[in-house]
Design a protein around this motif. Structure first.
Motif, PDB file in Angstrom:
ATOM      1  N   ILE A   1      15.110   4.999  -1.419  1.00 39.69           N
ATOM      2  CA  ILE A   1      14.883   5.245  -2.851  1.00 39.69           C
ATOM      3  C   ILE A   1      13.508   5.882  -2.972  1.00 39.69           C
ATOM      4  O   ILE A   1      12.535   5.362  -2.406  1.00 39.69           O
ATOM      5  N   ALA A   2      13.422   6.988  -3.692  1.00 40.08           N
ATOM      6  CA  ALA A   2      12.153   7.727  -3.726  1.00 40.08           C
ATOM      7  C   ALA A   2      11.031   6.867  -4.318  1.00 40.08           C
ATOM      8  O   ALA A   2       9.933   6.784  -3.758  1.00 40.08           O
ATOM      9  N   PHE A   3      11.297   6.249  -5.448  1.00 44.38           N
ATOM     10  CA  PHE A   3      10.272   5.443  -6.116  1.00 44.38           C
ATOM     11  C   PHE A   3      10.830   4.046  -6.387  1.00 44.38           C
ATOM     12  O   PHE A   3      11.266   3.750  -7.500  1.00 44.38           O
ATOM     13  N   PRO A   4      10.828   3.202  -5.365  1.00 40.17           N
ATOM     14  CA  PRO A   4      11.445   1.879  -5.543  1.00 40.17           C
ATOM     15  C   PRO A   4      10.523   0.903  -6.268  1.00 40.17           C
ATOM     16  O   PRO A   4       9.317   1.139  -6.377  1.00 40.17           O
ATOM     17  N   LYS A   5      11.112  -0.164  -6.722  1.00 39.29           N
ATOM     18  CA  LYS A   5      10.340  -1.266  -7.292  1.00 39.29           C
ATOM     19  C   LYS A   5      10.031  -2.261  -6.168  1.00 39.29           C
ATOM     20  O   LYS A   5      10.757  -2.334  -5.184  1.00 39.29           O
TER      21      LYS A   5
ATOM     22  N   LEU B   1       0.834  -1.203   0.000  1.00 40.89           N
ATOM     23  CA  LEU B   1       0.000   0.000   0.000  1.00 40.89           C
ATOM     24  C   LEU B   1       0.874   1.260   0.000  1.00 40.89           C
ATOM     25  O   LEU B   1       0.603   2.230  -0.715  1.00 40.89           O
ATOM     26  N   ARG B   2       1.929   1.219   0.774  1.00 43.66           N
ATOM     27  CA  ARG B   2       2.843   2.371   0.815  1.00 43.66           C
ATOM     28  C   ARG B   2       3.445   2.626  -0.556  1.00 43.66           C
ATOM     29  O   ARG B   2       3.654   3.773  -0.956  1.00 43.66           O
ATOM     30  N   MET B   3       3.728   1.550  -1.287  1.00 43.29           N
ATOM     31  CA  MET B   3       4.344   1.746  -2.600  1.00 43.29           C
ATOM     32  C   MET B   3       3.320   2.186  -3.641  1.00 43.29           C
ATOM     33  O   MET B   3       3.647   2.906  -4.576  1.00 43.29           O
ATOM     34  N   GLN B   4       2.087   1.757  -3.448  1.00 42.94           N
ATOM     35  CA  GLN B   4       1.036   2.201  -4.373  1.00 42.94           C
ATOM     36  C   GLN B   4       0.823   3.709  -4.239  1.00 42.94           C
ATOM     37  O   GLN B   4       0.597   4.410  -5.212  1.00 42.94           O
ATOM     38  N   TYR B   5       0.881   4.189  -2.999  1.00 43.20           N
ATOM     39  CA  TYR B   5       0.723   5.625  -2.741  1.00 43.20           C
ATOM     40  C   TYR B   5       2.063   6.203  -2.295  1.00 43.20           C
ATOM     41  O   TYR B   5       2.160   6.833  -1.254  1.00 43.20           O
ATOM     42  N   ARG B   6       3.084   5.956  -3.088  1.00 40.95           N
ATOM     43  CA  ARG B   6       4.425   6.342  -2.662  1.00 40.95           C
ATOM     44  C   ARG B   6       4.503   7.849  -2.373  1.00 40.95           C
ATOM     45  O   ARG B   6       5.159   8.275  -1.441  1.00 40.95           O
TER      46      ARG B   6
END
Ligand code: ASP
Length: 626
Positions: A583-587, A150-155
């Motif tokens: 990393i700001a926008f990680p995979k 969820l955190r990565m979906q709404y990074r």
């Protein structure tokens, strides 16, 4: 003025690093202050702040947040300001607002010593809602634990958290200091190298990028290795780059398909030169709040690292080193000991777990043994030192008193210590014990024994790697331990032709707290030697590297370099559990961008210019139909 003098002066000026002034966060914008800036000294001033509503209470006050901190805003209650009251009391949290008002002292007793701005509040006079925030998928508070997906979906929302703000800002500061050190103090040149390139033999798997020429593909470079060497041939002399690298290694914990290196190359340098450069670089860019680091860093050979720590990434923050007890047991009558010692690199080694009896449960010991068996096919035997000083083990009945005493001394066994013993081939035994050393350290810590200081930073250089290692999938073939451009150790160069497996290399790794944070080498600069390594030892097609081989024939200076893994280094500095936290926008673990959903399908029409057709796996074909 003569050119050399002009040049010398310009270089001197560039080298003089003045202490950086505090940045002006309010230049070019309407705000007068950030939300973390106001103190008692500002009382009486009219200020304009911009930020996000952190929370709002009963139409009386709200807390405004930006990247610098929090400020309490008092919502006016009088009729004349009813419009402001309306706006501020009804705006949902995380709405973006501008507030203009007067800085006032908080009423006595209402100061908040935990907040840097806790002595003041701003009495709002005018306000504007710049953007209303809809209902959030989760609250922007650090203490609320969210699932990582969820955190990565709404990074972009997660980025608002204190932790990520801190990590990314610290990362930026460290990189800035690295640039200063390299360019201003030591004359390095920041050069960007291409990311559309061609396949390089050896090393990691590369991502392919289709081209419009049928059947031809670019590769995304796994590192700028060839370019940095070619820059030396081009006379750039000292190169560095904050370089993005790509490796298609599938899903591996704490790895990213794209990551960043501080990539460095120098001409006319030796191994010691690169090591001193990196020590100076890290010392100069090390964030003050993390204490200081001492240089030079200690160094150990690959063989020592393997023998004492069972790995080429030794965690030197604690002892429990692997001890060779072959000589203690050599004369014993124990069958498995004699078997192991009869092999060419047979050995008996052990680690001693301090206070293991008190801190480890039986099931912990079982799981340690189980893991050595499943991961390394290695049997483990345990020995315990009882309170009366005697040893408890299946082995003891085979050992005389003298041997038992020697064992206790060799392992420095205290009462309640547990020893894990392994017999077999050197590398297998050491690797298994190295892994058990780390696992048992974690178990001891989980049980409350302080072993590793979480604030300590232990750097160590690992040197004298073998130049080649047997391939895991086919041990009769060799592969480079680092990469095919690494030069042999000068004293081993002649072995290259007679016995390449014995050649040590001029390859060095930098390890921090048991993690590899850098690696590099002095390069081969003779075309003949490079061709020999590629064709005769590695059995690679040297044709794909003909440009590099040709360059080596056209006046290539001796050169060497290194790359620091920036993501890993920063994650260790900030003590983050994963490199994704810096990393700001990680995979994701599977290499996906969960926010934008990449990689994604493209239409057959879009693939046409690349002469590509997708051959769908059967299940996906079915799934697409439904
Ligand atoms: N290119 C190497 C790597 O990415 C580093 C180096 O040899 O400079 O590991």
């Amino acid at each position: 003025m003569a050119l050399p003098r002009l040049l010398a002066r310009a270089l001197h000026r560039a080298a003089a690093v003045s202490a950086p002034a505090a940045p002006d966060f309010n230049s070019f914008v309407v705000r007068t202050n950030t939300c973390g800036e106001l103190r008692s000294a500002h009382v009486g001033q009219k200020v304009t702040l911009y930020g996000w509503i952190q929370y709002q209470r009963q139409g009386l006050f709200l807390v405004l947040r930006d990247f610098q901190g929090l400020t309490q805003i008092i919502i006016p209650q009088d009729e004349a300001h009813s419009h402001v009251k309306d706006l501020l009391s009804n705006a949902p949290v995380e709405s973006v607002v501008r507030v203009t008002g007067i800085v006032s002292p908080r009423p006595p007793g209402q100061e908040n010593p935990k907040m840097p701005t806790g002595d003041i509040e701003v009495k709002a006079e005018t306000a504007e809602i710049l953007n209303f925030c809809k209902k959030l998928p989760f609250e922007i508070k650090d203490f609320i634990k969210k699932s990582e997906a969820l955190r990565m979906q709404y990074r972009y929302l997660d980025l608002r958290s204190l932790q990520l703000q801190h990590n990314l800002r610290l990362r930026s500061r460290v990189v800035m200091r690295m640039r200063e050190y390299l360019c201003n103090l030591h004359g390095f040149v920041d050069v960007e190298t291409p990311t559309l390139f061609k396949r390089t033999p050896g090393g990691a798997k590369e991502f392919l990028v289709p081209s419009r020429e049928a059947g031809k593909f670019y590769s995304l470079p796994q590192s700028p290795q060839q370019f940095k060497q070619l820059l030396m041939v081009g006379g750039l002399d000292r190169y560095f780059q904050v370089a993005r690298c790509y490796r298609d290694e599938g899903s591996r914990p704490d790895r990213q398909p794209e990551f960043t290196q501080i990539d460095i190359e120098m001409s006319f340098v030796d191994q010691a030169g690169i090591q001193r450069l990196i020590e100076g670089l890290l010392q100069y860019s090390w964030p003050e709040e993390r204490g200081s680091i001492t240089t030079p860093f200690p160094s150990m050979t690959y063989e020592e690292a393997l023998a004492e720590y069972g790995t080429d990434k030794p965690d030197t923050r604690f002892g429990m080193k692997i001890v060779d007890i072959s000589d203690v047991l050599r004369l014993s009558d124990i069958q498995f000991v004699q078997n192991a010692l009869s092999y060419p690199r047979g050995t008996i080694r052990a680690i001693c777990i301090p206070q293991g009896v008190r801190y480890l449960k039986n099931k912990d010991l079982e799981s340690l043994k189980e893991s050595a068996k499943s991961q390394f096919n290695q049997e483990i035997m345990e020995i315990i030192r009882r309170p009366d000083g005697s040893l408890k083990s299946l082995l003891t009945k085979f050992l005389g008193e003298k041997q038992q005493l020697e064992l206790i001394q060799a392992l420095n066994m205290q009462v309640d210590d547990v020893v894990l013993l392994a017999a077999g081939e050197h590398k297998q035994v050491c690797s298994a014990l190295g892994s058990l050393r780390l696992l048992s350290a974690s178990l001891l810590e989980a049980a409350g024994l302080a072993l590793r200081d979480p604030t300590a930073f232990h750097f160590v250089w690992v040197v004298d790697f073998p130049l080649f290692l047997p391939k895991a999938e086919n041990p009769t073939e060799l592969e480079s331990a680092h990469h095919p451009f690494t030069a042999p150790h000068p004293s081993d160069a002649s072995l290259l032709h007679s016995d390449p497996t014995k050649v040590r290399s001029q390859h060095y790794d930098l390890v921090l707290n048991g993690n590899e944070v850098g690696g590099g080498s002095i390069r081969i600069h003779s075309a003949e030697q490079q061709r020999f390594v590629l064709e005769k030892v590695l059995k690679e097609d040297s044709e794909v590297l003909s440009h590099l081989l040709e360059a080596l024939e056209l006046g290539a200076p001796p050169h060497g370099g290194i790359a620091l893994g920036l993501d890993r280094l920063i994650s260790l500095i900030v003590d983050a559990p994963s490199i994704r936290d810096v990393i700001a926008f990680p995979k994701s673990f599977r290499g996906r961008d969960l926010m934008a959903n990449a990689p994604d399908y493209v239409t057959p029409e879009e693939l046409e210019p690349y002469h590509i057709q997708v051959s769908w796996p059967l299940e996906e074909k079915e799934a697409k139909k439904n």
